[in-house]
Design a protein around this motif. Structure first.
Motif, mmCIF file in Angstrom:
data_model
loop_
_atom_site.group_PDB
_atom_site.id
_atom_site.type_symbol
_atom_site.label_atom_id
_atom_site.label_comp_id
_atom_site.label_asym_id
_atom_site.label_seq_id
_atom_site.Cartn_x
_atom_site.Cartn_y
_atom_site.Cartn_z
ATOM 1 N N ARG A 12 6.874 7.083 -7.074
ATOM 2 C CA ARG A 12 6.220 7.057 -8.384
ATOM 3 C C ARG A 12 7.187 6.740 -9.525
ATOM 4 O O ARG A 12 6.944 5.838 -10.323
ATOM 5 C CB ARG A 12 5.514 8.381 -8.664
ATOM 6 C CG ARG A 12 4.744 8.393 -9.990
ATOM 7 C CD ARG A 12 4.081 9.737 -10.259
ATOM 8 N NE ARG A 12 5.024 10.834 -10.293
ATOM 9 C CZ ARG A 12 5.778 11.165 -11.353
ATOM 10 N NH1 ARG A 12 5.690 10.487 -12.460
ATOM 11 N NH2 ARG A 12 6.612 12.183 -11.299
ATOM 12 N N ASP B 237 0.829 -1.210 0.000
ATOM 13 C CA ASP B 237 0.000 0.000 0.000
ATOM 14 C C ASP B 237 0.861 1.257 0.000
ATOM 15 O O ASP B 237 0.561 2.226 -0.703
ATOM 16 C CB ASP B 237 -0.948 0.006 1.203
ATOM 17 C CG ASP B 237 -2.007 -1.077 1.121
ATOM 18 O OD1 ASP B 237 -2.237 -1.637 0.026
ATOM 19 O OD2 ASP B 237 -2.606 -1.386 2.178
ATOM 20 N N GLU B 238 1.936 1.237 0.785
ATOM 21 C CA GLU B 238 2.843 2.389 0.816
ATOM 22 C C GLU B 238 3.461 2.616 -0.562
ATOM 23 O O GLU B 238 3.539 3.754 -1.032
ATOM 24 C CB GLU B 238 3.937 2.180 1.860
ATOM 25 C CG GLU B 238 4.919 3.337 1.902
ATOM 26 C CD GLU B 238 6.087 3.102 2.844
ATOM 27 O OE1 GLU B 238 6.689 4.101 3.255
ATOM 28 O OE2 GLU B 238 6.406 1.942 3.154
ATOM 29 N N ARG C 7 2.267 1.829 -3.454
ATOM 30 C CA ARG C 7 1.239 2.300 -4.384
ATOM 31 C C ARG C 7 0.854 3.759 -4.148
ATOM 32 O O ARG C 7 0.505 4.463 -5.089
ATOM 33 C CB ARG C 7 -0.021 1.450 -4.240
ATOM 34 C CG ARG C 7 0.110 0.067 -4.801
ATOM 35 C CD ARG C 7 -1.150 -0.727 -4.566
ATOM 36 N NE ARG C 7 -1.037 -2.055 -5.164
ATOM 37 C CZ ARG C 7 -1.793 -3.079 -4.817
ATOM 38 N NH1 ARG C 7 -2.718 -2.937 -3.885
ATOM 39 N NH2 ARG C 7 -1.628 -4.237 -5.401
ATOM 40 N N ASN C 8 0.918 4.205 -2.906
ATOM 41 C CA ASN C 8 0.364 5.517 -2.553
ATOM 42 C C ASN C 8 1.386 6.609 -2.295
ATOM 43 O O ASN C 8 1.029 7.787 -2.299
ATOM 44 C CB ASN C 8 -0.543 5.373 -1.325
ATOM 45 C CG ASN C 8 -1.711 4.453 -1.600
ATOM 46 O OD1 ASN C 8 -2.343 4.528 -2.646
ATOM 47 N ND2 ASN C 8 -1.989 3.556 -0.673
ATOM 48 N N GLU C 9 2.635 6.267 -2.061
ATOM 49 C CA GLU C 9 3.644 7.264 -1.723
ATOM 50 C C GLU C 9 4.172 7.924 -3.000
ATOM 51 O O GLU C 9 4.781 7.258 -3.844
ATOM 52 C CB GLU C 9 4.787 6.605 -0.949
ATOM 53 C CG GLU C 9 5.931 7.523 -0.617
ATOM 54 C CD GLU C 9 5.532 8.713 0.230
ATOM 55 O OE1 GLU C 9 5.976 9.834 -0.092
ATOM 56 O OE2 GLU C 9 4.767 8.533 1.194
ATOM 57 N N TYR D 52 2.857 -4.347 -6.848
ATOM 58 C CA TYR D 52 2.367 -2.993 -6.542
ATOM 59 C C TYR D 52 1.651 -2.286 -7.669
ATOM 60 O O TYR D 52 1.234 -1.162 -7.531
ATOM 61 C CB TYR D 52 3.515 -2.114 -6.012
ATOM 62 C CG TYR D 52 4.681 -1.932 -6.950
ATOM 63 C CD1 TYR D 52 4.627 -1.064 -8.032
ATOM 64 C CD2 TYR D 52 5.876 -2.617 -6.732
ATOM 65 C CE1 TYR D 52 5.708 -0.887 -8.875
ATOM 66 C CE2 TYR D 52 6.970 -2.441 -7.561
ATOM 67 C CZ TYR D 52 6.880 -1.577 -8.631
ATOM 68 O OH TYR D 52 7.947 -1.397 -9.460
#
Length: 127
Positions: free
Chosen positions: A93, A84-85, A87-89, A126
């Protein structure tokens, strides 16, 4: 003619100073480790971060402390939290876009030889 040689030398100098994303990641990981590690967090210590250029893997090394320093933790939840980290941080990217790997190694503080949890996350994990 002299201007052309000067321009060519300048152009070569500029391109020689450019580094690949992998080289940049390795440099940043070394700098992070030198400046911020060991980094104490709640029930864990981040000991270091390394970027392995050939495998394109960002490796993070931790020690679990206190109540977390045990083998019966719910490591499936930890693995999902790491995914999750990733994918979202936003800072990950560009690494996600390039398909880099991420490796997390958690050792016991009371027994540093003991690896309590290890995960290697790839783009399939991810995406």
């Amino acid at each position: 003619m002299r201007k052309i040689i000067l321009f060519a030398a300048l152009a070569l100098g500029i391109t020689a100073c450019q580094e690949s994303l992998e080289e940049q990641a390795a440099r940043q990981a070394r700098k992070f480790t030198a400046e911020k590690c060991p980094m104490q967090m709640e029930m864990q210590v981040m000991d270091s971060m390394v970027f392995d250029v050939p495998t394109r893997t960002l490796q993070k090394y931790y020690r679990l402390t206190g109540e977390a320093d045990r083998e019966d933790l719910e490591f499936d939840r930890l693995r999902q939290a790491l995914i999750d980290e990733l994918r979202n941080e936003p800072s990950y990217r560009i690494y996600r876009e390039r398909g880099f790997n991420f490796q997390y190694t958690y050792r016991s503080e009371s027994n540093p030889e003991k690896v309590l949890f290890e995960a290697i996350l790839t783009k399939d994990d991810y995406k």
